[in-house]
Enzyme design. Structure first.
Site, PDB file in Angstrom:
ATOM      1  N   LYS A 228      11.417  22.879  74.951  1.00  0.00           N
ATOM      2  CA  LYS A 228      11.526  22.829  73.492  1.00  0.00           C
ATOM      3  C   LYS A 228      11.218  21.417  73.016  1.00  0.00           C
ATOM      4  CE  LYS A 228      14.410  21.893  70.311  1.00  0.00           C
ATOM      5  NZ  LYS A 228      13.490  21.489  69.200  1.00  0.00           N
TER       6      LYS A 228
ATOM      7  N   GLU B  39      18.892  11.209  78.904  1.00  0.00           N
ATOM      8  CA  GLU B  39      18.404   9.872  78.585  1.00  0.00           C
ATOM      9  C   GLU B  39      18.655   9.670  77.099  1.00  0.00           C
ATOM     10  OE1 GLU B  39      14.270   7.455  78.008  1.00  0.00           O
ATOM     11  OE2 GLU B  39      14.273   9.068  79.506  1.00  0.00           O
TER      12      GLU B  39
ATOM     13  N   CYS C 207      14.104   4.046  73.090  1.00  0.00           N
ATOM     14  CA  CYS C 207      15.476   3.875  73.557  1.00  0.00           C
ATOM     15  C   CYS C 207      15.660   2.569  74.314  1.00  0.00           C
ATOM     16  CB  CYS C 207      15.882   5.062  74.431  1.00  0.00           C
ATOM     17  SG  CYS C 207      14.832   5.283  75.890  1.00  0.00           S
TER      18      CYS C 207
ATOM     19  N   GLU D  88      22.869   2.097  66.772  1.00  0.00           N
ATOM     20  CA  GLU D  88      21.440   2.174  67.064  1.00  0.00           C
ATOM     21  C   GLU D  88      20.676   2.483  65.785  1.00  0.00           C
ATOM     22  OE1 GLU D  88      18.673   4.014  70.560  1.00  0.00           O
ATOM     23  OE2 GLU D  88      20.005   5.421  69.553  1.00  0.00           O
TER      24      GLU D  88
END
Length: 503
Positions: free
Chosen positions: A191, A266, A300, A397
């Protein structure tokens, strides 16, 4: 004709073709709309124009894909590893043959600059070749003899797996997850992120053209709370590999709990780049700029916190601000562009909200802090100074071209600041004192650390984070550890010494 005009002209036929068909799901070797007949639109962040309609899959489509993956699993599991290797190399060949198309489409779909996406296809092909070559050894085990048994171990593929990939650099990250799953002998339901579905469709077509059997790899588009949740909860899906934000990772873990699903995450990061006063300061400046402003800061592993020693901070921050202001923001298909538009209007608004937060908290905006233009989702590369590590801008973040600079005096203070975050993905250390570098690396709470270097990928090494930055490791044999189960077989080597009961 300029290079930009030339690239726009090259993109046009791909846009026209996709505009006619839209992005369909691909289940059991058949391209098909969603069972419900629902669609959603995907747009380009460059000018907010509609790229195509996308099949809006839900639990019905995910179930069909999971059943197709289940049916295909025994034959794919038992396919000779040399055959899997050949097919995966053929996929790599197909990726390389369509590298320009992949780059152009990914730029238009995500807003990433062509100077980086031109390499995305080649990195994806490298992923397939790397794991293809390891397929024949994926099941290798050990011999662990004991006094009465010949103990041997082997590995077997876990079964059908779900792979959920993000909207930032989606092509490369899809290959990073899917290639080892196929090499291990697993079947896949993929997906992709709803904001960037284009290159997932291209990759699916390449796989089929390379001879991958129907049902081994299935594609379901859709929203996270619909198709994504159905995938994480489906009982036939034995494991979920996910790349994305930490809060979604937590939700996926909860959703998979009922079926005891294995997970590999992750996730996010608030990664520090630590610059000591004995470092090569020009190289450290280059690395700081590159690791936060390349890929639009939507990565990231970006170095979004600069920890700089106070003895050099004034000069370093002045140079950093000047460099940030000089970065070229522009059309993603222009080879001169260094920072393109952010992925979506909602994400741009989220990134820009940090500007007001920074000022409210008492930080200064030394560069950027504004939108660029009135069309598209462009944001100026931004630098916050006069910041402290307890500010929201240093803890949360932001996931954009935004850097927060924080000063430190001593090594101990720098380490405490570096570790004072929920995340632990990467860290970057700049010092010419090798003893300090080793000592600091040992104390730094991060899964990956680079000393006097930017993030340089080496496929045999483990990739992943600590704390809220993830669970598990990709790369080398670590990928196979996730997609495969260990099996122990003990064979008696002498007369059976079994206690007799009931005699």
């Amino acid at each position: 004709m300029s290079a930009l005009d030339d690239n726009i002209a090259k993109l046009a036929p791909h846009l026209a073709r996709i505009g006619e068909t839209g992005f369909l799901n691909h289940i059991g070797g058949v391209a098909q709309p969603a069972v419900s007949g629902a669609w959603f639109e995907t747009t380009s962040p460059t000018d907010d124009s509609v790229i195509a309609h996308v099949a809006r899959g839900d639990a019905h489509d995910v179930d069909a894909a999971a059943q197709a993956a289940k049916a295909a699993f025994p034959a794919w599991r038992d396919t000779p590893a040399t055959t899997r290797k050949r097919i995966l190399h053929a996929i790599a060949d197909g990726i390389e043959a369509r590298a320009e198309e992949i780059a152009l489409c990914e730029c238009w779909d995500t807003g990433q600059a062509l100077r980086y996406m031109s390499k995305a296809a080649l990195r994806g092909a490298e992923n397939f070749r790397f794991f293809a070559d390891r397929a024949p050894s994926a099941r290798d085990g050990q011999s662990l003899p004991s006094p009465s048994l010949m103990n041997i171990t082997t590995r077997v593929p876990i079964g059908p797996v779900g792979i959920i990939t993000p909207w930032n650099t989606p092509f490369m990250l899809s290959t990073w997850k899917i290639a080892p799953a196929l090499a291990a002998g697993c079947t896949v339901v993929h997906k992709p992120a709803e904001l960037s579905p284009w290159t997932a469709r291209i990759l699916m077509d390449i796989a089929e053209e390379a001879g991958l059997p129907p049902g081994v790899w299935n594609l379901v588009n859709g929203m996270g709370e619909e198709a994504g949740r159905a995938l994480t909860e489906h009982p036939e899906i034995k494991a979920i590999a996910f790349v994305g934000d930490s809060s979604t990772g937590s939700a996926i873990m909860a959703q998979g709990a009922a079926t005891l699903k294995r997970v590999h995450f992750e996730l996010g990061g608030k990664n520090p780049i630590i610059v000591f006063d004995d470092a090569d300061l020009e190289a450290a400046l280059d690395a700081t700029i590159f690791m936060i402003y390349s890929l639009n800061g939507e990565r990231c592993t970006s170095s979004s916190r600069l920890l700089v020693q106070d003895t050099i901070a004034d000069d370093f921050e002045v140079k950093l601000a000047a460099r940030a202001k000089a970065i070229t923001v522009g059309h993603p298909l222009d080879p001169a562009t260094e920072v393109g538009p952010l992925i979506h209007e909602a994400h741009r608004a989220k990134v820009m909200a940090s500007f007001e937060t920074a000022v409210t908290e008492g930080a200064a905006i030394a560069a950027g802090g504004c939108r660029v233009g009135d069309t598209g989702q462009f944001v100026a590369p931004t630098l916050f100074t006069n910041a402290t590590n307890d500010m929201v801008i240093a803890q949360k973040e932001i996931f954009g071209p935004v850097l927060t600079a924080i000063r430190f005096s001593t090594e101990d203070e720098a380490l405490a600041l570096a570790n004072d975050t929920p995340y632990g993905l990467t860290g970057y250390i700049w010092t010419n004192d090798i003893t300090r570098a080793m000592r600091f690396s040992d104390g730094l709470e991060a899964g990956m650390i680079w000393v006097n270097s930017a993030n340089v990928r080496h496929l045999p090494t483990p990739f992943g984070g600590m704390k809220a930055s993830g669970i598990g490791r990709d790369g080398g044999d670590w990928s196979f550890e996730f997609y495969m189960e260990q099996k122990h077989i003990g064979i008696g080597t002498g007369p059976a010494q079994i206690p007799r009961l009931g005699v």
